[in-house]
Design a protein around this motif. Sequence first.
Motif, PDB file in Angstrom:
ATOM      1  N   ILE A 194      22.956  46.919  34.184  1.00 29.59           N
ATOM      2  CA  ILE A 194      22.577  48.139  34.921  1.00 29.59           C
ATOM      3  C   ILE A 194      23.040  49.408  34.230  1.00 29.59           C
ATOM      4  N   GLU A 195      23.895  49.319  33.211  1.00 28.20           N
ATOM      5  CA  GLU A 195      24.497  50.523  32.650  1.00 28.20           C
ATOM      6  C   GLU A 195      23.577  51.218  31.647  1.00 28.20           C
ATOM      7  N   ALA A 196      23.587  52.539  31.735  1.00 25.64           N
ATOM      8  CA  ALA A 196      22.992  53.395  30.710  1.00 25.64           C
ATOM      9  C   ALA A 196      24.133  54.017  29.916  1.00 25.64           C
ATOM     10  N   ALA A 197      23.838  54.429  28.687  1.00 24.62           N
ATOM     11  CA  ALA A 197      24.861  55.070  27.868  1.00 24.62           C
ATOM     12  C   ALA A 197      25.451  56.291  28.563  1.00 24.62           C
ATOM     13  N   LEU A 198      24.656  56.942  29.415  1.00 27.90           N
ATOM     14  CA  LEU A 198      25.137  58.105  30.160  1.00 27.90           C
ATOM     15  C   LEU A 198      26.434  57.823  30.914  1.00 27.90           C
ATOM     16  N   LYS A 199      26.607  56.582  31.301  1.00 31.01           N
ATOM     17  CA  LYS A 199      27.791  56.210  32.071  1.00 31.01           C
ATOM     18  C   LYS A 199      29.063  56.300  31.222  1.00 31.01           C
ATOM     19  N   TYR A 200      28.917  56.364  29.909  1.00 32.24           N
ATOM     20  CA  TYR A 200      30.068  56.338  29.003  1.00 32.24           C
ATOM     21  C   TYR A 200      30.399  57.720  28.437  1.00 32.24           C
ATOM     22  N   GLN A 201      29.916  58.781  29.081  1.00 35.20           N
ATOM     23  CA  GLN A 201      30.149  60.121  28.550  1.00 35.20           C
ATOM     24  C   GLN A 201      31.641  60.433  28.397  1.00 35.20           C
ATOM     25  N   GLU A 202      32.426  60.112  29.409  1.00 38.64           N
ATOM     26  CA  GLU A 202      33.851  60.431  29.339  1.00 38.64           C
ATOM     27  C   GLU A 202      34.547  59.601  28.276  1.00 38.64           C
ATOM     28  N   LEU A 203      34.231  58.322  28.172  1.00 37.16           N
ATOM     29  CA  LEU A 203      34.867  57.477  27.170  1.00 37.16           C
ATOM     30  C   LEU A 203      34.502  57.937  25.762  1.00 37.16           C
ATOM     31  N   VAL A 204      33.236  58.285  25.546  1.00 36.21           N
ATOM     32  CA  VAL A 204      32.827  58.775  24.225  1.00 36.21           C
ATOM     33  C   VAL A 204      33.575  60.054  23.886  1.00 36.21           C
ATOM     34  N   TRP A 205      33.706  60.950  24.861  1.00 39.51           N
ATOM     35  CA  TRP A 205      34.448  62.199  24.634  1.00 39.51           C
ATOM     36  C   TRP A 205      35.889  61.900  24.241  1.00 39.51           C
ATOM     37  N   GLN A 206      36.518  60.965  24.936  1.00 36.58           N
ATOM     38  CA  GLN A 206      37.922  60.660  24.634  1.00 36.58           C
ATOM     39  C   GLN A 206      38.077  59.986  23.277  1.00 36.58           C
ATOM     40  N   LEU A 207      37.174  59.094  22.931  1.00 37.21           N
ATOM     41  CA  LEU A 207      37.239  58.479  21.607  1.00 37.21           C
ATOM     42  C   LEU A 207      37.001  59.523  20.515  1.00 37.21           C
ATOM     43  N   ALA A 208      36.150  60.497  20.819  1.00 39.88           N
ATOM     44  CA  ALA A 208      35.902  61.578  19.855  1.00 39.88           C
ATOM     45  C   ALA A 208      37.151  62.427  19.637  1.00 39.88           C
ATOM     46  N   GLN A 209      37.990  62.572  20.676  1.00 39.43           N
ATOM     47  CA  GLN A 209      39.231  63.337  20.525  1.00 39.43           C
ATOM     48  C   GLN A 209      40.174  62.657  19.544  1.00 39.43           C
ATOM     49  N   SER A 210      40.009  61.353  19.376  1.00 42.08           N
ATOM     50  CA  SER A 210      40.798  60.611  18.380  1.00 42.08           C
ATOM     51  C   SER A 210      40.048  60.476  17.063  1.00 42.08           C
ATOM     52  N   PRO A 235      10.082  48.600  37.067  1.00 44.23           N
ATOM     53  CA  PRO A 235      11.154  49.128  36.213  1.00 44.23           C
ATOM     54  C   PRO A 235      12.545  48.950  36.797  1.00 44.23           C
ATOM     55  N   HIS A 236      12.641  48.561  38.081  1.00 46.93           N
ATOM     56  CA  HIS A 236      13.950  48.332  38.688  1.00 46.93           C
ATOM     57  C   HIS A 236      14.458  46.909  38.454  1.00 46.93           C
ATOM     58  N   TYR A 272      22.757  59.079  37.590  1.00 52.97           N
ATOM     59  CA  TYR A 272      21.574  58.258  37.833  1.00 52.97           C
ATOM     60  C   TYR A 272      20.571  58.990  38.723  1.00 52.97           C
ATOM     61  N   GLU A 273      21.042  59.835  39.645  1.00 61.37           N
ATOM     62  CA  GLU A 273      20.125  60.627  40.469  1.00 61.37           C
ATOM     63  C   GLU A 273      19.421  61.689  39.627  1.00 61.37           C
ATOM     64  N   GLU A 274      20.147  62.255  38.664  1.00 61.63           N
ATOM     65  CA  GLU A 274      19.566  63.279  37.797  1.00 61.63           C
ATOM     66  C   GLU A 274      18.629  62.682  36.752  1.00 61.63           C
ATOM     67  N   ASN A 275      18.772  61.391  36.476  1.00 59.29           N
ATOM     68  CA  ASN A 275      17.932  60.692  35.500  1.00 59.29           C
ATOM     69  C   ASN A 275      17.403  59.418  36.147  1.00 59.29           C
ATOM     70  N   PRO A 276      16.479  59.546  37.104  1.00 55.97           N
ATOM     71  CA  PRO A 276      16.057  58.381  37.892  1.00 55.97           C
ATOM     72  C   PRO A 276      15.425  57.265  37.071  1.00 55.97           C
ATOM     73  N   GLU A 277      14.971  57.577  35.861  1.00 61.00           N
ATOM     74  CA  GLU A 277      14.372  56.531  35.034  1.00 61.00           C
ATOM     75  C   GLU A 277      15.375  55.494  34.554  1.00 61.00           C
TER      76      GLU A 277
END
Length: 325
Positions: free
Chosen positions: A59-75, A97-98, A225-230
């Motif tokens: 069920i996961e989209a990459a969007l769900k990992y925004q915070e983790l990507v940001w934190q890894l980028a800080q390193s 599509p669901h 997910y509400e902002e990107n219903p696809e």
Amino acid sequence: MYTDEDPQWIRFFTQQIQPFWRDHVEVHHLTRPDGVVLHWFLHRPVHPQGLIIICPGRIEAALKYQELVWQLAQSNYAVAVVDHRGQGFSDRLSNNPHHGHIDQFQDFVDDLDAVVQEASRYFPRVPHYLLGHSMGGAISALYLAQHKHSIRKAVFSSPMLGILTGDTPQWLAKSIAVGGALLNRWISPRKPWYFIGMTDYVHVPFDENELTHSEARYQMFRDAYEENPEVKLGGPTFNWLAQAFGAIRAAHQQADRIEVPILMLQSGADTVVDNRKQTEFFRKLGNDQSQIQCIEGAKHELFMESDRFRQPALDAVLNWFQADK
């Protein structure tokens, strides 16, 4: 840096993390041999210390990992995240599509290989690492066991190496999934069926969720997910579940082929996947450098959890990869 329980955390997320994702994470496309188009995402620092490929869960989209990507980028890590076929922004595989659907679980594994190869071309001279969560842990295990690769170390976060089936005995759940998948192919081969009780995407209230203790992070996930219903995805089909059971069995059978060190992070209060099966898999690994760590009290989504659970998991990941230097 605010904790997720601080009212300022949501403002920090919307004013720092989301703009970083928009401005510093590229969208790439990859067409597979069967015509399925994958979306994958890449953060490219100028002089990274390593490349981390994230393999998400169901069920996961990459969007769900925004915070983790940001934190890894800080390193100062380059980070790639794949949207698996049938979910995220990648091509869907069903008339609905669901549907959480897959024809062959092996497609996930081979897709990951293709994305790793693409991402690695951008950074051929730095160490390559893999982080697989939940279903992504099963995919990553099979990938490391089957494919030639450049991965130096990996982390499996709450990996799907056993599925909890509640009050239904596992043998019965497997039999129903396999039988339903066979019947589906016979009666309606081009229209997958949901597994019993599954539906299209439903917004689950925070108080009823089994994923995290963090209301703030849960709200950000649902808002995305509400902002990107696809990217919304519902329950699994009969065939997805049948394929998942088969993939778990194959991962256990092939565990001794994995030569790179694995850090397995378990969620102590997980109600989605089976920690006992994770431990069984860990004991089968083909190297003695791997480690297993349980985050006591944590729910399934370690990187979406409250800071008291999430920070130890994040520290373990960073220390694991940093120790490779």
